[in-house]
Design an enzyme around this catalytic site. Structure first.
Site, mmCIF file in Angstrom:
data_model
loop_
_atom_site.group_PDB
_atom_site.id
_atom_site.type_symbol
_atom_site.label_atom_id
_atom_site.label_comp_id
_atom_site.label_asym_id
_atom_site.label_seq_id
_atom_site.Cartn_x
_atom_site.Cartn_y
_atom_site.Cartn_z
ATOM 1 N N ILE A 1 -6.251 5.087 2.294
ATOM 2 C CA ILE A 1 -6.576 3.985 2.279
ATOM 3 C C ILE A 1 -7.129 3.351 3.246
ATOM 4 O O ILE A 1 -5.715 3.244 3.719
ATOM 5 C CB ILE A 1 -6.557 3.341 1.492
ATOM 6 C CG1 ILE A 1 -6.249 4.355 -0.294
ATOM 7 C CG2 ILE A 1 -7.000 2.240 1.516
ATOM 8 C CD1 ILE A 1 -7.683 4.731 -0.889
ATOM 9 N N CYS B 1 -19.167 -2.685 13.304
ATOM 10 C CA CYS B 1 -20.291 -2.723 14.391
ATOM 11 C C CYS B 1 -21.702 -3.042 14.235
ATOM 12 O O CYS B 1 -22.660 -3.443 14.543
ATOM 13 C CB CYS B 1 -20.361 -1.930 15.195
ATOM 14 S SG CYS B 1 -20.862 -0.427 14.654
ATOM 15 N N LEU C 1 -1.665 4.060 1.279
ATOM 16 C CA LEU C 1 -2.237 3.502 1.739
ATOM 17 C C LEU C 1 -1.148 2.957 2.572
ATOM 18 O O LEU C 1 -1.072 2.628 3.910
ATOM 19 C CB LEU C 1 -2.379 1.401 1.120
ATOM 20 C CG LEU C 1 -2.282 0.441 1.481
ATOM 21 C CD1 LEU C 1 -4.204 0.296 1.616
ATOM 22 C CD2 LEU C 1 -1.689 -0.541 0.848
ATOM 23 N N GLY C 2 0.578 2.838 2.191
ATOM 24 C CA GLY C 2 1.452 3.215 3.161
ATOM 25 C C GLY C 2 1.490 4.291 4.673
ATOM 26 O O GLY C 2 0.830 5.151 3.902
ATOM 27 N N ARG D 1 12.314 -7.514 -5.239
ATOM 28 C CA ARG D 1 10.460 -7.775 -5.619
ATOM 29 C C ARG D 1 10.246 -6.276 -6.459
ATOM 30 O O ARG D 1 8.778 -6.683 -7.241
ATOM 31 C CB ARG D 1 9.734 -6.674 -4.086
ATOM 32 C CG ARG D 1 9.828 -7.326 -2.754
ATOM 33 C CD ARG D 1 9.616 -6.871 -1.629
ATOM 34 N NE ARG D 1 8.882 -7.962 -1.030
ATOM 35 C CZ ARG D 1 8.763 -8.015 0.450
ATOM 36 N NH1 ARG D 1 8.920 -6.224 0.980
ATOM 37 N NH2 ARG D 1 8.286 -8.943 1.166
ATOM 38 N N HIS E 1 4.818 -7.457 11.979
ATOM 39 C CA HIS E 1 5.149 -7.444 13.120
ATOM 40 C C HIS E 1 4.635 -7.680 14.830
ATOM 41 O O HIS E 1 5.248 -7.292 15.306
ATOM 42 C CB HIS E 1 4.088 -5.198 12.615
ATOM 43 C CG HIS E 1 4.552 -4.413 11.769
ATOM 44 N ND1 HIS E 1 5.970 -4.134 11.727
ATOM 45 C CD2 HIS E 1 3.587 -4.277 10.108
ATOM 46 C CE1 HIS E 1 5.552 -3.075 10.672
ATOM 47 N NE2 HIS E 1 4.411 -3.976 9.939
ATOM 48 N N THR F 1 1.076 -7.418 8.612
ATOM 49 C CA THR F 1 1.191 -7.093 10.032
ATOM 50 C C THR F 1 1.086 -8.683 10.768
ATOM 51 O O THR F 1 1.433 -8.345 12.118
ATOM 52 C CB THR F 1 -0.684 -6.875 10.123
ATOM 53 O OG1 THR F 1 -0.915 -6.462 8.987
ATOM 54 C CG2 THR F 1 -1.047 -7.141 12.023
ATOM 55 N N CYS G 1 -15.859 1.937 9.582
ATOM 56 C CA CYS G 1 -17.069 1.291 10.893
ATOM 57 C C CYS G 1 -15.758 2.324 12.188
ATOM 58 O O CYS G 1 -14.760 2.005 12.036
ATOM 59 C CB CYS G 1 -16.663 0.090 11.308
ATOM 60 S SG CYS G 1 -17.516 0.133 12.936
ATOM 61 N N CYS H 1 -23.217 1.963 13.902
ATOM 62 C CA CYS H 1 -22.189 3.477 13.899
ATOM 63 C C CYS H 1 -22.662 3.940 12.641
ATOM 64 O O CYS H 1 -23.905 3.599 11.438
ATOM 65 C CB CYS H 1 -21.295 3.511 14.559
ATOM 66 S SG CYS H 1 -19.799 3.366 12.876
ATOM 67 N N HIS I 1 -5.128 -13.514 9.451
ATOM 68 C CA HIS I 1 -6.369 -12.930 8.816
ATOM 69 C C HIS I 1 -5.976 -12.753 7.571
ATOM 70 O O HIS I 1 -7.373 -12.654 6.989
ATOM 71 C CB HIS I 1 -6.269 -11.576 9.226
ATOM 72 C CG HIS I 1 -5.800 -10.484 9.081
ATOM 73 N ND1 HIS I 1 -4.304 -10.265 9.794
ATOM 74 C CD2 HIS I 1 -5.391 -10.007 7.925
ATOM 75 C CE1 HIS I 1 -3.168 -9.611 8.869
ATOM 76 N NE2 HIS I 1 -4.060 -9.070 8.068
HETATM 77 P P1 NAD Z 1 5.939 -4.422 2.586
HETATM 78 O O1 NAD Z 1 6.848 -4.458 3.837
HETATM 79 O O2 NAD Z 1 5.624 -5.602 1.434
HETATM 80 O O3 NAD Z 1 5.713 -3.625 1.113
HETATM 81 C C1 NAD Z 1 6.268 -2.102 1.237
HETATM 82 C C2 NAD Z 1 7.658 -1.938 0.646
HETATM 83 O O4 NAD Z 1 7.574 -0.732 0.206
HETATM 84 C C3 NAD Z 1 8.912 -3.132 0.841
HETATM 85 O O5 NAD Z 1 8.904 -3.435 -0.296
HETATM 86 C C4 NAD Z 1 9.729 -2.007 0.621
HETATM 87 O O6 NAD Z 1 11.207 -2.625 -0.363
HETATM 88 C C5 NAD Z 1 9.202 -0.705 -0.217
HETATM 89 N N1 NAD Z 1 10.294 0.587 0.318
HETATM 90 C C6 NAD Z 1 10.321 0.979 1.772
HETATM 91 N N2 NAD Z 1 11.155 2.189 1.158
HETATM 92 C C7 NAD Z 1 11.061 2.170 0.191
HETATM 93 C C8 NAD Z 1 11.413 4.019 -0.630
HETATM 94 N N3 NAD Z 1 11.871 4.696 0.059
HETATM 95 N N4 NAD Z 1 11.271 3.799 -1.807
HETATM 96 C C9 NAD Z 1 10.499 2.713 -2.143
HETATM 97 N N5 NAD Z 1 9.996 1.502 -2.025
HETATM 98 C C10 NAD Z 1 10.312 1.810 -0.336
HETATM 99 O O7 NAD Z 1 4.579 -3.783 3.429
HETATM 100 P P2 NAD Z 1 2.727 -4.808 2.370
HETATM 101 O O8 NAD Z 1 2.241 -5.614 3.088
HETATM 102 O O9 NAD Z 1 2.749 -4.098 0.832
HETATM 103 O O10 NAD Z 1 2.532 -3.280 3.226
HETATM 104 C C11 NAD Z 1 2.474 -1.874 1.724
HETATM 105 C C12 NAD Z 1 2.223 -0.961 3.191
HETATM 106 O O11 NAD Z 1 0.422 -0.730 3.890
HETATM 107 C C13 NAD Z 1 2.869 -0.731 4.482
HETATM 108 O O12 NAD Z 1 3.012 0.698 4.868
HETATM 109 C C14 NAD Z 1 1.532 -1.000 5.308
HETATM 110 O O13 NAD Z 1 1.793 -1.156 6.456
HETATM 111 C C15 NAD Z 1 0.433 -0.625 4.549
HETATM 112 N N6 NAD Z 1 -0.747 -1.182 5.176
HETATM 113 C C16 NAD Z 1 -1.750 -0.306 5.057
HETATM 114 C C17 NAD Z 1 -3.727 -0.846 5.213
HETATM 115 C C18 NAD Z 1 -4.204 0.301 6.055
HETATM 116 O O14 NAD Z 1 -5.483 -0.214 5.656
HETATM 117 N N7 NAD Z 1 -3.903 1.568 5.105
HETATM 118 C C19 NAD Z 1 -3.292 -1.927 5.014
HETATM 119 C C20 NAD Z 1 -2.322 -3.561 4.809
HETATM 120 C C21 NAD Z 1 -1.066 -2.636 4.772
HETATM 121 ZN ZN ZN Z 2 -19.585 0.815 12.872
#
Ligand code: NAD
Ligand code: ZN
Length: 343
Positions: A289, A96, A265-266, A203, A46, A43, A110, A99, A66
């Site tokens: 998630i 909060c 998650l992604g 990685r 970004h 984040t 929340c 809620c 954070h």
């Molecule tokens: P990151 O960028 O370190 O990891 C993502 C990985 O996915 C990268 O290493 C990339 O090479 C790989 N990737 C991309 N395309 C791919 C494919 N086709 N096949 C296999 N691997 C592939 O990110 P991160 O910090 O580990 O976070 C993972 C994901 O979770 C991100 O999408 C992020 O935005 C999301 N995220 C969600 C939450 C939530 O609360 N839902 C919280 C944190 C992060």
């Molecule tokens: Zn709340």
């Protein structure tokens, strides 16, 4: 007015600026934490890069960050749970408390979540202000480096432990900063085979060290289905989607066993063509998630660390805070695990 150093998103556009800003004053239920270590989250990258999401979300000027650990400096008059000198980290989502979800014990969803370092000033600073409820007292068996990455370790924990893993075959698509920690959690929780995919060999090497049985690099033409065949499986019991890539999602669906479970998650784009009929005919259960469960995820993390899970391979870079640019360069380039900045 007393001031401190802070890494500030001063204005729109790429970059971050080290500025002198006022030291935060605690409200009645707040804790001021003197930061010792900060980690860079996807984040933060970004926000540094200033992509579409950042431009829409971040109000400048703001101190970002954070993921951190440090020591309690001062507490507000109403704080009874921690005291000056305590070694702590913090949950980055402020719920909060009133809620419907908060009141039924689901604070991670929340309605009014405020993100530290996203919506309000964050922890890339000498001091950060955190509501006492969000402050996590650290067991002395948790090393400083790991304490600084409990936020993303928590994302990995929440995602991985959403379904039973004991004896199960697990597929992790996206062995990035969070995915590689999920590998270690799946291993620790007793999974049989763990297959991890990523486009980066750097990685995937970390994922291997964290305990992956087989790693797959689709960028080199490698296939998850070949790993399934090699291991003599019918398909995966649990999928952890941690790439945010539709391609990876589709590959996951193709390789899941009937009646399996997937945690998402992604952050996938909302408008891609989801193979719904495969999901339905394979009777797959899917769960989105968000963040970390408050506070069960934190309990599980603490117990895994005390119980011997090893997060060492995921931390690849350390820089003094004044070299923050080197840390963000490493993150931008992608040949890194977690990057830690030291105050
Ligand atoms: P990151 O960028 O370190 O990891 C993502 C990985 O996915 C990268 O290493 C990339 O090479 C790989 N990737 C991309 N395309 C791919 C494919 N086709 N096949 C296999 N691997 C592939 O990110 P991160 O910090 O580990 O976070 C993972 C994901 O979770 C991100 O999408 C992020 O935005 C999301 N995220 C969600 C939450 C939530 O609360 N839902 C919280 C944190 C992060
Ligand atoms: Zn709340």
């Amino acid at each position: 007015m007393r001031t401190m150093k802070a890494l500030v998103k001063k204005q729109p556009g790429k970059g971050l600026w080290m500025e002198e800003v006022p030291i935060p004053e605690p409200g009645i239920n707040d804790v001021i934490i003197r930061v010792k270590k900060s980690a860079i989250c996807g984040t933060d990258l970004h926000i540094y890069m200033w992509d579409e999401w950042a431009a829409k979300t971040i109000k400048t000027p703001m101190t970002i960050g954070h993921e951190y650990m440090g020591y309690v400096e001062v507490t507000g008059a109403g704080v009874t749970t921690v005291k000056a000198g305590d070694r702590v980290t913090g949950e980055g989502h402020i719920a909060c408390g009133h809620c419907r979800n908060c009141r039924r014990g689901k604070k991670h969803v929340c309605e009014n979540t405020v993100g530290i370092g996203v919506n309000i000033d964050g922890s890339f600073a000498e001091y950060v202000k955190v509501p006492s409820e969000n402050v996590i007292l650290l067991d002395n068996r948790i090393p400083d480096d790991w304490a600084a990455i409990m936020d993303p370790f928590g994302n990995a924990t929440h995602t991985a432990l959403s379904f039973n893993l004991l004896g199960e075959d697990v597929l992790i698509t996206g062995a990035g900063l969070i995915g590689s920690m999920a590998v270690a959690i799946a291993k620790f929780a007793g999974a049989r085979y763990i297959v991890a995919s990523d486009l980066s060999d750097y990685r995937l090497d970390i994922a291997k060290e964290m305990g992956a049985t087989i790693v797959v690099n689709p960028a080199k033409g490698e296939k998850i289905s070949d790993a399934v065949q090699k291991l003599g499986m019918r398909g995966f019991d649990v999928g952890l989607e941690m790439s945010g890539s539709p391609k990876a999602f589709n590959e996951m669906i193709e390789n899941m066993y009937n009646g399996s479970n997937i945690s998402l998650l992604g952050i996938l784009p909302s408008d891609f063509q989801v193979p719904w009929s495969d999901i339905i005919f394979k009777a797959i259960t899917m769960k989105g998630i968000y963040g970390r469960e408050m506070w069960e995820t934190w309990y599980k993390m603490e117990q895994m660390i005390i119980g011997g899970i090893d997060l060492t391979p995921v931390i690849t870079h350390h820089f003094p805070i004044d070299n923050f640019q080197k840390g963000f360069d490493a993150m931008e380039n992608g040949n890194c695990g977690k990057v830690i900045l030291e105050w």
